[in-house]
Design a protein around this motif. Structure first.
Motif, PDB file in Angstrom:
ATOM      1  N   PHE A 134       0.785  -1.042   0.044  1.00 21.46           N
ATOM      2  CA  PHE A 134       0.177  -0.008   0.037  1.00 21.46           C
ATOM      3  C   PHE A 134       0.811   1.174   0.070  1.00 21.46           C
ATOM      4  CE2 PHE A 134      -2.350   3.138   2.033  1.00 21.46           C
ATOM      5  CZ  PHE A 134      -3.695   3.520   1.472  1.00 21.46           C
ATOM      6  N   GLY A 135       0.393   2.343  -0.764  1.00 17.81           N
ATOM      7  CA  GLY A 135       1.164   3.578  -1.035  1.00 17.81           C
ATOM      8  C   GLY A 135       2.161   3.609  -2.063  1.00 17.81           C
ATOM      9  N   ASN A 136       2.535   4.757  -2.273  1.00 18.03           N
ATOM     10  CA  ASN A 136       3.587   5.144  -3.484  1.00 18.03           C
ATOM     11  C   ASN A 136       4.896   5.611  -2.838  1.00 18.03           C
ATOM     12  OD1 ASN A 136       1.769   4.235  -5.701  1.00 18.03           O
ATOM     13  ND2 ASN A 136       0.763   6.437  -4.957  1.00 18.03           N
ATOM     14  N   PHE A 190       5.510   6.511   0.751  1.00 20.16           N
ATOM     15  CA  PHE A 190       5.563   5.904   1.869  1.00 20.16           C
ATOM     16  C   PHE A 190       4.846   4.538   1.970  1.00 20.16           C
ATOM     17  CE2 PHE A 190       4.715   5.019   6.249  1.00 20.16           C
ATOM     18  CZ  PHE A 190       5.756   5.466   7.073  1.00 20.16           C
ATOM     19  N   ARG A 191       5.792   3.717   1.399  1.00 23.10           N
ATOM     20  CA  ARG A 191       5.200   2.265   0.798  1.00 23.10           C
ATOM     21  C   ARG A 191       5.298   1.204   1.861  1.00 23.10           C
ATOM     22  NH1 ARG A 191       3.654   0.776  -4.255  1.00 23.10           N
ATOM     23  NH2 ARG A 191       4.095  -1.507  -4.839  1.00 23.10           N
ATOM     24  N   ILE A 192       4.233   0.496   2.225  1.00 18.05           N
ATOM     25  CA  ILE A 192       4.362  -0.756   3.281  1.00 18.05           C
ATOM     26  C   ILE A 192       4.118  -1.895   2.546  1.00 18.05           C
ATOM     27  CG2 ILE A 192       3.477   0.841   5.022  1.00 18.05           C
ATOM     28  CD1 ILE A 192       1.082  -0.887   5.244  1.00 18.05           C
ATOM     29  N   MET A 193       4.690  -2.965   3.023  1.00 21.77           N
ATOM     30  CA  MET A 193       4.214  -4.474   2.685  1.00 21.77           C
ATOM     31  C   MET A 193       3.912  -5.338   3.818  1.00 21.77           C
ATOM     32  SD  MET A 193       6.002  -7.304   0.343  1.00 21.77           S
ATOM     33  CE  MET A 193       7.323  -7.762   1.667  1.00 21.77           C
ATOM     34  N   THR A 194       2.895  -5.643   4.259  1.00 27.00           N
ATOM     35  CA  THR A 194       2.643  -6.774   5.366  1.00 27.00           C
ATOM     36  C   THR A 194       2.852  -8.000   5.087  1.00 27.00           C
ATOM     37  OG1 THR A 194      -0.032  -6.875   4.864  1.00 27.00           O
ATOM     38  CG2 THR A 194       0.857  -4.940   6.202  1.00 27.00           C
ATOM     39  N   TRP A 195       3.097  -8.768   6.011  1.00 27.50           N
ATOM     40  CA  TRP A 195       3.434 -10.385   5.861  1.00 27.50           C
ATOM     41  C   TRP A 195       2.942 -11.178   6.957  1.00 27.50           C
ATOM     42  CZ3 TRP A 195       6.826 -12.432   9.456  1.00 27.50           C
ATOM     43  CH2 TRP A 195       7.583 -11.439  10.106  1.00 27.50           C
ATOM     44  N   GLY A 196       2.942 -12.329   6.796  1.00 29.35           N
ATOM     45  CA  GLY A 196       2.540 -13.241   7.872  1.00 29.35           C
ATOM     46  C   GLY A 196       1.114 -13.727   7.775  1.00 29.35           C
ATOM     47  N   GLU A 197       0.779 -14.878   8.605  1.00 37.06           N
ATOM     48  CA  GLU A 197      -0.250 -15.488   8.749  1.00 37.06           C
ATOM     49  C   GLU A 197      -0.885 -15.498  10.197  1.00 37.06           C
ATOM     50  OE1 GLU A 197       1.450 -16.114   5.380  1.00 37.06           O
ATOM     51  OE2 GLU A 197       2.097 -17.157   6.980  1.00 37.06           O
ATOM     52  N   SER A 198      -2.143 -15.492  10.564  1.00 29.53           N
ATOM     53  CA  SER A 198      -2.756 -15.881  11.729  1.00 29.53           C
ATOM     54  C   SER A 198      -2.001 -16.795  12.736  1.00 29.53           C
ATOM     55  CB  SER A 198      -4.186 -15.975  11.869  1.00 29.53           C
ATOM     56  OG  SER A 198      -4.810 -15.966  12.876  1.00 29.53           O
ATOM     57  N   HIS A 199      -1.937 -18.026  12.203  1.00 25.18           N
ATOM     58  CA  HIS A 199      -1.407 -18.954  12.979  1.00 25.18           C
ATOM     59  C   HIS A 199      -0.094 -19.512  12.328  1.00 25.18           C
ATOM     60  CE1 HIS A 199      -4.966 -20.376  15.360  1.00 25.18           C
ATOM     61  NE2 HIS A 199      -5.165 -19.291  14.577  1.00 25.18           N
TER      62      HIS A 199
END
Length: 367
Positions: free
Chosen positions: A6-8, A10-19
């Motif tokens: 998300f973003g141009n 200021f860009r972020i990338m989320t990762w990982g799973e609930s479990h």
């Protein structure tokens, strides 16, 4: 998997799973020199973590954040900032009965249709736990915005049919009840509504309102990257969001131009101001200097213990009763997520704005 950024600027990338083993985010584009420590991020994560009241999932996660990169001697370095939160209280066995069954109201069926498989342990990437990364990144954005005098505050506007009464509105009250409602009387009524729903093994939806103050006129792009369009994309990227409106929102459709238009005037310093704020602080996709006001509607939590009709992966009809630990309402824990996504949206557009005018570029470089 695409779609985790998300973003141009200021860009972020989320990762990982609930479990999975952990969950987190990589932030790219944060300017160097911003004072930052784990405590700055932790205070926001503490607002969204589970187990805070009877009305949130009782999964006991400390949600302790660790900064892995991008900070040296207490300040950002301008390089990617990696943040991680370890999962410590997974109970994957709680989801054994849904391994081959699609949960109503969840992304199980659509995820399977797209990828040909799904992580049935809490939804994997589709879990609300993914928002940890958003909140952690949002904490950084909020800190930078606050240094510019921009404040972002979200709160629970309504739960079910119980809404905050304007005459009783007191913003600080949101910190004194478990639902983040700025109206003590409404909060009590909403708690009773939730208790009744929980007795029925049911859940409730609600609306979060957010106010961005201190944002000057001129932020946002006039076509595709309008401020309201970017905010809408940010809010709809949050799981369980089903509606978004700015200012008078849908009520504007029933109004006349003479009543909906915000007349202009001059303040005591001779600056252009609006006399009302039906537009919610945005005109033509660009901030107008008034407070930006928007609302986000969340559906009821789809994980409920009542029997529901469903279908198995091999095409057999069945009845499902969802086990495990789930929120009877999403909104109170989502309030800080809304703030975080609003901060990410505004900061990204502010950084885009730095290249909007030649005279400002020349001024910056001393030409």
């Amino acid at each position: 998997m695409a779609g985790s950024t998300f973003g141009n600027r200021f860009r972020i990338m989320t990762w990982g799973e609930s479990h999975g083993k952990g969950i987190g985010v990589v932030v790219d584009g944060c300017p160097a020199g911003l004072p930052l420590c784990e405590a700055d991020i932790q205070k926001l994560l503490d607002r969204r973590k589970p187990g805070q009241s009877r009305f949130t999932t009782q999964r006991q996660e400390g949600d302790r954040v660790e900064i892995l990169s991008g900070v040296f001697e207490g300040k950002t370095t301008g390089t990617p900032i990696a943040l991680e939160v370890r999962n410590t209280d997974q109970r994957s066995h709680d989801y054994g009965n849904i391994k081959e069954v699609y949960r109503p109201g969840h992304a199980d069926f659509t995820f399977d249709a797209k990828y040909g498989f799904r992580d049935y342990r809490g939804g994997g990437r589709s879990s609300g736990r993914e928002t940890i990364g958003r909140v952690a990144a949002g904490a950084i954005a909020l800190k930078l915005l606050e240094s510019m005098g921009i404040q972002i505050r979200a709160y629970t506007r309504s739960i079910g049919n119980v809404a905050v009464e304007p005459s009783r509105f007191e913003l600080d009250e949101m910190w004194r009840n478990r639902l983040y409602m700025p109206d003590a009387e409404a909060a009590k009524a909403a708690e009773a509504l939730l208790e009744a729903a929980m007795e029925r093994k049911d859940s409730v939806g609600g609306v979060c309102e957010c106010v961005i103050s201190g944002l000057w006129a001129g932020v946002g792009e006039p076509v595709f990257d309008k401020l309201d369009a970017v905010l809408a994309k940010a809010m709809f990227s949050i799981g369980a969001v089903k509606g978004f409106e700015v200012g008078d929102g849908f009520d504007a459709a029933a109004a006349c131009g003479s009543g909906n238009n915000d007349a202009f005037g001059l303040d005591e310093d001779g600056q252009v101001v609006k006399k009302t704020n039906h537009a919610g602080g945005i005109l033509g996709g660009i901030s107008d200097g008034s407070a930006v006001v928007f609302r986000t509607a969340f559906k009821p939590t789809p994980s409920i213990a009542s029997p529901q009709s469903s279908v198995t992966r091999d095409g057999k009809e069945t009845t499902l009763e969802i086990q495990g630990r789930h929120d009877p309402i999403i909104v109170p824990r989502a309030v800080v997520v809304v703030e975080a996504m609003a901060a990410l949206s505004v900061l990204d557009l502010l950084l885009e704005n730095m290249a909007a005018r030649a005279d400002k570029i020349l001024e910056f470089y001393g030409k």
